[in-house]
Design a protein around this motif. Sequence first.
Motif, PDB file in Angstrom:
ATOM      1  N   LEU A   2      14.192  -9.016  -5.182  1.00 51.48           N
ATOM      2  CA  LEU A   2      13.143  -9.336  -4.417  1.00 51.48           C
ATOM      3  C   LEU A   2      14.689 -11.360  -4.530  1.00 51.48           C
TER       4      LEU A   2
ATOM      5  N   ARG B  80      16.391 -11.105  -1.708  1.00 48.73           N
ATOM      6  CA  ARG B  80      15.910 -11.409   0.073  1.00 48.73           C
ATOM      7  C   ARG B  80      15.712 -12.850  -0.151  1.00 48.73           C
ATOM      8  N   ALA B  81      16.080 -13.436  -1.454  1.00 47.62           N
ATOM      9  CA  ALA B  81      15.720 -14.724  -1.634  1.00 47.62           C
ATOM     10  C   ALA B  81      17.500 -15.948  -1.737  1.00 47.62           C
TER      11      ALA B  81
ATOM     12  N   GLU C 142       7.386 -17.242   1.240  1.00 48.81           N
ATOM     13  CA  GLU C 142       7.471 -16.244   2.538  1.00 48.81           C
ATOM     14  C   GLU C 142       7.312 -15.081   1.128  1.00 48.81           C
ATOM     15  N   LEU C 143       8.089 -15.551   0.492  1.00 57.03           N
ATOM     16  CA  LEU C 143       7.925 -14.271  -0.782  1.00 57.03           C
ATOM     17  C   LEU C 143       6.475 -14.209  -2.020  1.00 57.03           C
ATOM     18  N   ASN C 144       5.933 -14.892  -1.440  1.00 59.76           N
ATOM     19  CA  ASN C 144       4.624 -15.158  -2.692  1.00 59.76           C
ATOM     20  C   ASN C 144       4.451 -15.353  -3.879  1.00 59.76           C
TER      21      ASN C 144
ATOM     22  N   ALA D  96      10.966 -19.183  -7.268  1.00 55.93           N
ATOM     23  CA  ALA D  96      11.617 -18.801  -5.889  1.00 55.93           C
ATOM     24  C   ALA D  96      13.591 -19.468  -6.473  1.00 55.93           C
TER      25      ALA D  96
ATOM     26  N   ILE E  68      10.676 -20.604   0.831  1.00 55.76           N
ATOM     27  CA  ILE E  68      11.413 -18.930   0.015  1.00 55.76           C
ATOM     28  C   ILE E  68      10.232 -18.659  -0.734  1.00 55.76           C
TER      29      ILE E  68
END
Length: 321
Positions: free
Chosen positions: A15, A18-19, A36-38, A44, A33
């Motif tokens: 994660l 990705r962040a 998008e990553l929930n 985030a 962010i």
Amino acid sequence: MNDLTFDPKLRRLDLAARAAWLYYIKRRTQDEIAVELNVSRPNAQRLVALALSEGLVRIRIDHPLTKSIELGERVRERFELTFCDVAPSGARGNDAPSGVAHRAAELLENFLSPKTPQVLAFGTGRTLREAARLVSTMSRPDHKIVSVVGNLSRDGRASPYDVVMRLSDRVGAQCYPLPLPVIVDTEEECAILKAQRGYRTLQDLYEQADALMFGVGRLDEHAPLLIDGFITPEEFDATRRLGAIGELTSRSFDASGRVIDDAIARRLTAMELRRSPTRPTILVASGREKAAALRAALVGRLGNGVIIDEDLAEALLCDAQ
């Protein structure tokens, strides 16, 4: 199925990666962010920070000044300075100002910018003279520009490296030169000159100065003090025998930064140097040949800031190892 797929730590690093990709590559905001990553916005933010701390992100600054910035930070940390500015080194014509002179001029403009009265004190030197010429014109009639070193040889010849008169003309400030020989013939003569009201006025201004800027002089066969006739070869040799390696405002010091107090020093009209200064005291120099002198001055805590070039910075760091 591989159990590592469900490792919570690896999942969080995934994660974080990705962040970081969304933040640094896609230029997404932390709110975007989070959506998008929930995850929550604070989460985030923590994920981006985690990516940095775990070495998932490598930041490269692609700019010509990168080397100068890195060297400046290393010199600042090595000598525990409050200010360090390193200019790129490079070939220049005899009449072209150095990068160090430009940086010194920029700092001078910062010192001069307040409209409230300021007192600035200066030594002498070729680079400081260049810097004074480069300062933008402005009107600062309440500022005082003070010299802390004499500007005459014993035969009355003026120093070619005067700073205060040139700078005062540029900014319309009050000018306080020290119109005395750099060194006089006897200690008695020196004491008489220092007892004059004008000298005491300059001494008081020196003590009140908001900032100081000194050129660093080497004490070898190319020393300006010797070449320009401010001291005799005999005086130069006597100072060198005592371990003198450099000078600030014509006052010599040894490799440990100890200011040499001898019969010659007691005939100097320059103000006394102060160790471990609390006000900005900037030493200005360029070229590898100044490394020994500047390093000694910094070891002796004769300044708390420097403006130098890359060549000198590298030599300082090499000598310090």
